[in-house]
Write a protein that holds these residues in place. Structure first.
Motif, PDB file in Angstrom:
ATOM      1  N   ALA A   5     -17.599   6.216   5.778  1.00  0.00           N
ATOM      2  CA  ALA A   5     -17.135   6.884   4.562  1.00  0.00           C
ATOM      3  C   ALA A   5     -15.709   6.465   4.231  1.00  0.00           C
ATOM      4  CB  ALA A   5     -17.216   8.400   4.717  1.00  0.00           C
ATOM      5  N   PHE A   6     -14.859   6.373   5.250  1.00  0.00           N
ATOM      6  CA  PHE A   6     -13.479   5.932   5.032  1.00  0.00           C
ATOM      7  C   PHE A   6     -13.460   4.503   4.494  1.00  0.00           C
ATOM      8  CE2 PHE A   6     -12.239   8.802   8.838  1.00  0.00           C
ATOM      9  CZ  PHE A   6     -12.326   9.921   8.025  1.00  0.00           C
ATOM     10  N   THR A   7     -14.305   3.662   5.085  1.00  0.00           N
ATOM     11  CA  THR A   7     -14.359   2.252   4.660  1.00  0.00           C
ATOM     12  C   THR A   7     -14.822   2.132   3.223  1.00  0.00           C
ATOM     13  OG1 THR A   7     -14.852   1.560   6.939  1.00  0.00           O
ATOM     14  CG2 THR A   7     -15.363   0.001   5.174  1.00  0.00           C
ATOM     15  N   THR A   8     -15.840   2.906   2.848  1.00  0.00           N
ATOM     16  CA  THR A   8     -16.349   2.869   1.472  1.00  0.00           C
ATOM     17  C   THR A   8     -15.269   3.265   0.474  1.00  0.00           C
ATOM     18  OG1 THR A   8     -18.614   3.347   2.184  1.00  0.00           O
ATOM     19  CG2 THR A   8     -18.057   3.840  -0.112  1.00  0.00           C
ATOM     20  N   ALA A   9     -14.558   4.352   0.760  1.00  0.00           N
ATOM     21  CA  ALA A   9     -13.496   4.808  -0.135  1.00  0.00           C
ATOM     22  C   ALA A   9     -12.390   3.766  -0.247  1.00  0.00           C
ATOM     23  CB  ALA A   9     -12.925   6.133   0.365  1.00  0.00           C
ATOM     24  N   ARG A  10     -12.016   3.163   0.875  1.00  0.00           N
ATOM     25  CA  ARG A  10     -10.940   2.171   0.866  1.00  0.00           C
ATOM     26  C   ARG A  10     -11.347   0.916   0.103  1.00  0.00           C
ATOM     27  NH1 ARG A  10     -10.299   2.121   5.794  1.00  0.00           N
ATOM     28  NH2 ARG A  10     -11.463   0.248   6.374  1.00  0.00           N
ATOM     29  N   LEU A  11     -12.563   0.441   0.321  1.00  0.00           N
ATOM     30  CA  LEU A  11     -13.039  -0.753  -0.387  1.00  0.00           C
ATOM     31  C   LEU A  11     -13.081  -0.527  -1.894  1.00  0.00           C
ATOM     32  CD1 LEU A  11     -15.948  -1.943   1.953  1.00  0.00           C
ATOM     33  CD2 LEU A  11     -13.756  -3.080   1.590  1.00  0.00           C
ATOM     34  N   LEU A  12     -13.572   0.645  -2.305  1.00  0.00           N
ATOM     35  CA  LEU A  12     -13.628   0.967  -3.732  1.00  0.00           C
ATOM     36  C   LEU A  12     -12.239   0.980  -4.354  1.00  0.00           C
ATOM     37  CD1 LEU A  12     -16.262   3.818  -4.222  1.00  0.00           C
ATOM     38  CD2 LEU A  12     -16.197   1.622  -5.397  1.00  0.00           C
ATOM     39  N   ARG A  13     -11.317   1.674  -3.687  1.00  0.00           N
ATOM     40  CA  ARG A  13      -9.960   1.795  -4.214  1.00  0.00           C
ATOM     41  C   ARG A  13      -9.280   0.431  -4.310  1.00  0.00           C
ATOM     42  NH1 ARG A  13      -7.982   4.863  -0.460  1.00  0.00           N
ATOM     43  NH2 ARG A  13      -7.044   3.143   0.684  1.00  0.00           N
ATOM     44  N   ASP A  14      -9.380  -0.362  -3.253  1.00  0.00           N
ATOM     45  CA  ASP A  14      -8.718  -1.664  -3.243  1.00  0.00           C
ATOM     46  C   ASP A  14      -9.315  -2.598  -4.286  1.00  0.00           C
ATOM     47  OD1 ASP A  14      -7.185  -0.694  -1.201  1.00  0.00           O
ATOM     48  OD2 ASP A  14      -8.224  -1.788   0.403  1.00  0.00           O
ATOM     49  N   ASN A  15     -10.627  -2.535  -4.454  1.00  0.00           N
ATOM     50  CA  ASN A  15     -11.279  -3.414  -5.422  1.00  0.00           C
ATOM     51  C   ASN A  15     -10.883  -3.059  -6.850  1.00  0.00           C
ATOM     52  OD1 ASN A  15     -13.143  -5.698  -5.284  1.00  0.00           O
ATOM     53  ND2 ASN A  15     -14.535  -4.461  -6.514  1.00  0.00           N
ATOM     54  N   MET A  16     -10.877  -1.761  -7.156  1.00  0.00           N
ATOM     55  CA  MET A  16     -10.513  -1.330  -8.507  1.00  0.00           C
ATOM     56  C   MET A  16      -9.055  -1.637  -8.822  1.00  0.00           C
ATOM     57  SD  MET A  16     -12.500   2.340  -8.776  1.00  0.00           S
ATOM     58  CE  MET A  16     -11.836   2.664 -10.422  1.00  0.00           C
ATOM     59  N   GLU A  17      -8.189  -1.559  -7.823  1.00  0.00           N
ATOM     60  CA  GLU A  17      -6.761  -1.787  -8.059  1.00  0.00           C
ATOM     61  C   GLU A  17      -6.440  -3.248  -8.345  1.00  0.00           C
ATOM     62  OE1 GLU A  17      -4.671  -0.134  -4.742  1.00  0.00           O
ATOM     63  OE2 GLU A  17      -4.612   1.864  -5.621  1.00  0.00           O
ATOM     64  N   GLN A  18      -7.426  -4.134  -8.173  1.00  0.00           N
ATOM     65  CA  GLN A  18      -7.215  -5.527  -8.552  1.00  0.00           C
ATOM     66  C   GLN A  18      -7.089  -5.683 -10.065  1.00  0.00           C
ATOM     67  OE1 GLN A  18      -9.720  -8.538  -6.634  1.00  0.00           O
ATOM     68  NE2 GLN A  18     -10.373  -6.981  -5.152  1.00  0.00           N
ATOM     69  N   VAL A  19      -7.687  -4.753 -10.811  1.00  0.00           N
ATOM     70  CA  VAL A  19      -7.638  -4.857 -12.274  1.00  0.00           C
ATOM     71  C   VAL A  19      -6.974  -3.648 -12.930  1.00  0.00           C
ATOM     72  CG1 VAL A  19      -9.620  -6.407 -12.458  1.00  0.00           C
ATOM     73  CG2 VAL A  19      -9.996  -3.947 -12.437  1.00  0.00           C
ATOM     74  N   VAL A  20      -7.044  -2.475 -12.282  1.00  0.00           N
ATOM     75  CA  VAL A  20      -6.358  -1.294 -12.792  1.00  0.00           C
ATOM     76  C   VAL A  20      -4.985  -1.282 -12.112  1.00  0.00           C
ATOM     77  CG1 VAL A  20      -6.454   1.202 -13.156  1.00  0.00           C
ATOM     78  CG2 VAL A  20      -8.572  -0.106 -12.998  1.00  0.00           C
ATOM     79  N   LEU A  21      -4.037  -1.982 -12.712  1.00  0.00           N
ATOM     80  CA  LEU A  21      -2.783  -2.305 -12.047  1.00  0.00           C
ATOM     81  C   LEU A  21      -1.780  -1.162 -12.110  1.00  0.00           C
ATOM     82  CD1 LEU A  21      -2.394  -5.950 -13.419  1.00  0.00           C
ATOM     83  CD2 LEU A  21      -3.413  -5.220 -11.262  1.00  0.00           C
ATOM     84  N   GLY A  22      -1.184  -0.863 -10.969  1.00  0.00           N
ATOM     85  CA  GLY A  22      -0.123   0.135 -10.919  1.00  0.00           C
ATOM     86  C   GLY A  22      -0.559   1.561 -11.148  1.00  0.00           C
ATOM     87  N   LYS A  23      -1.856   1.858 -10.999  1.00  0.00           N
ATOM     88  CA  LYS A  23      -2.368   3.205 -11.259  1.00  0.00           C
ATOM     89  C   LYS A  23      -3.177   3.711 -10.073  1.00  0.00           C
ATOM     90  CE  LYS A  23      -0.562   3.477 -15.333  1.00  0.00           C
ATOM     91  NZ  LYS A  23       0.520   4.448 -15.600  1.00  0.00           N
ATOM     92  N   ARG A  24      -2.552   3.674  -8.898  1.00  0.00           N
ATOM     93  CA  ARG A  24      -3.248   4.079  -7.674  1.00  0.00           C
ATOM     94  C   ARG A  24      -3.704   5.533  -7.735  1.00  0.00           C
ATOM     95  NH1 ARG A  24      -1.945   2.507  -1.560  1.00  0.00           N
ATOM     96  NH2 ARG A  24      -2.993   0.682  -2.424  1.00  0.00           N
ATOM     97  N   ASP A  25      -2.890   6.415  -8.311  1.00  0.00           N
ATOM     98  CA  ASP A  25      -3.263   7.826  -8.364  1.00  0.00           C
ATOM     99  C   ASP A  25      -4.503   8.037  -9.228  1.00  0.00           C
ATOM    100  OD1 ASP A  25      -1.815   7.019 -10.579  1.00  0.00           O
ATOM    101  OD2 ASP A  25      -0.878   8.976 -10.903  1.00  0.00           O
ATOM    102  N   VAL A  26      -4.602   7.295 -10.349  1.00  0.00           N
ATOM    103  CA  VAL A  26      -5.770   7.412 -11.223  1.00  0.00           C
ATOM    104  C   VAL A  26      -7.011   6.880 -10.520  1.00  0.00           C
ATOM    105  CG1 VAL A  26      -6.797   6.680 -13.412  1.00  0.00           C
ATOM    106  CG2 VAL A  26      -4.371   7.268 -13.308  1.00  0.00           C
ATOM    107  N   VAL A  27      -6.881   5.732  -9.880  1.00  0.00           N
ATOM    108  CA  VAL A  27      -8.009   5.144  -9.150  1.00  0.00           C
ATOM    109  C   VAL A  27      -8.486   6.092  -8.061  1.00  0.00           C
ATOM    110  CG1 VAL A  27      -8.689   3.278  -7.594  1.00  0.00           C
ATOM    111  CG2 VAL A  27      -7.373   2.759  -9.650  1.00  0.00           C
ATOM    112  N   GLN A  28      -7.563   6.706  -7.348  1.00  0.00           N
ATOM    113  CA  GLN A  28      -7.941   7.633  -6.288  1.00  0.00           C
ATOM    114  C   GLN A  28      -8.717   8.823  -6.850  1.00  0.00           C
ATOM    115  OE1 GLN A  28      -4.782   9.714  -4.235  1.00  0.00           O
ATOM    116  NE2 GLN A  28      -6.015   9.995  -2.395  1.00  0.00           N
ATOM    117  N   LEU A  29      -8.285   9.342  -7.993  1.00  0.00           N
ATOM    118  CA  LEU A  29      -8.983  10.484  -8.585  1.00  0.00           C
ATOM    119  C   LEU A  29     -10.408  10.110  -8.992  1.00  0.00           C
ATOM    120  CD1 LEU A  29      -6.159  12.087 -10.768  1.00  0.00           C
ATOM    121  CD2 LEU A  29      -7.194  13.042  -8.703  1.00  0.00           C
TER     122      LEU A  29
END
Length: 313
Positions: A5-29
């Protein structure tokens, strides 16, 4: 709890942050809403990346993606589907609509009339739709990422409270800082980077993570802390309507999901405090406001409530 579960959440967040730049809090939500098995409303001005964030999520998952462009002439059948007569069999057959996808982008959701908006209610709350007395299950996992512009009201219809209550959280993306806006220009020189995102998790990974979320430990004193916040919204003089029991349950599940995105097996007071505004504010009506809620005022008052309620040690 497994590390998957931790790995899935981390992979999703890291992948999305490649294009949603500088918005880690939004990606996490957004990831929190997905892991909690609920939905998210992105409310902001046009052109700041609401659609991009939804597409980034969809392209990160090995599943189906559908985009619904809400307009005043959109019909409920355009969303859920309809019965179609087939001459070869002389029978009516169900033709599924675009709602039958894992990730559904409901773009400009407030531009469709209430009758069409309500077509989403059953889908968002039950994971199914009913056509002519027959129930059709939606794909699993299933998440609606809706967008709306809160500053332009011409030709729009306010979302009813019952539908707002179906969104786990509401958040804004906001303008990027100078450095990330420069990166956006550089990465878009050759096209849309979101279209080149590699799928990093499967639908099975998401379903497993959603099951793991429910096993996150939630100490009794923290449950009481959460309920104290919920109850305070119902007693607050500045609020005409506080949050519902459904909202309290969503709040509870959202805190568990946030713990997973932080790679923890237990909820902390910080999870409860950080999710209070995005989970509760859109479900509250401010006293004296005729249409909708005073977003800025409600959010400020929720923060004031958090300062007044003792945090468990």
């Amino acid at each position: 709890m497994s590390q998957q579960a931790f790995t899935t959440a981390r992979l999703l967040r890291d992948n999305m942050e490649q294009v949603v730049l500088g918005k880690r809090d939004v990606v996490q939500l957004i990831v929190i809403a997905l892991l909690a098995g609920e939905h998210v409303l992105l409310e902001d001005v046009p052109g700041v990346g609401k659609t991009l964030a939804a597409k980034a999520l969809a392209n990160s998952i090995d599943g189906q993606f559908a985009r619904l462009q809400f307009t005043p002439d959109l019909l409920p059948s355009d969303i859920v589907g309809s019965m179609i007569y087939r001459s070869d069999s002389s029978e009516f057959h169900f033709s599924p609509g675009p709602i039958f996808a894992n990730v559904v982008l409901a773009d400009e959701i407030n531009r469709a009339p209430p009758r069409t908006q309500s077509a989403l209610l059953e889908a968002m709350s039950e994971g199914q739709v009913s056509i002519d007395g027959t129930t059709h299950l939606l794909p699993d996992p299933f998440i609606v990422v809706a967008t709306q512009n809160p500053y332009e009201y011409e030709g729009t219809y306010a979302l009813p409270e019952s539908q707002m209550d179906r969104f786990l959280l509401r958040t804004s993306i906001g303008y990027p800082d100078r450095e990330n806006e420069r990166r956006v220009m550089e990465t878009h020189r050759r096209g849309e980077p979101v279209d080149e995102l590699n799928r990093c998790v499967s639908s099975a990974d998401i379903k497993l993570a959603q099951q793991e979320v429910r096993s996150v430990k939630f100490a009794d004193k923290l449950v009481e802390y959460l309920l104290e916040i919920v109850d305070a919204t119902r007693r607050h003089d500045g609020f005409r309507i506080g949050v519902s029991t459904r909202a309290a349950l969503s709040y509870y599940r959202g805190c568990q999901a946030r713990a997973v995105t932080c790679e923890r097996e237990f909820v902390t007071p910080d999870d409860i405090k950080q999710l209070a505004v995005p989970v509760l504010a859109h479900r509250i009506l401010s006293s004296g406001v005729l249409l909708g809620s005073d977003r800025g005022g409600v959010e400020r008052q929720i923060r004031e409530l958090l300062e007044q309620i003792p945090v468990p040690v």
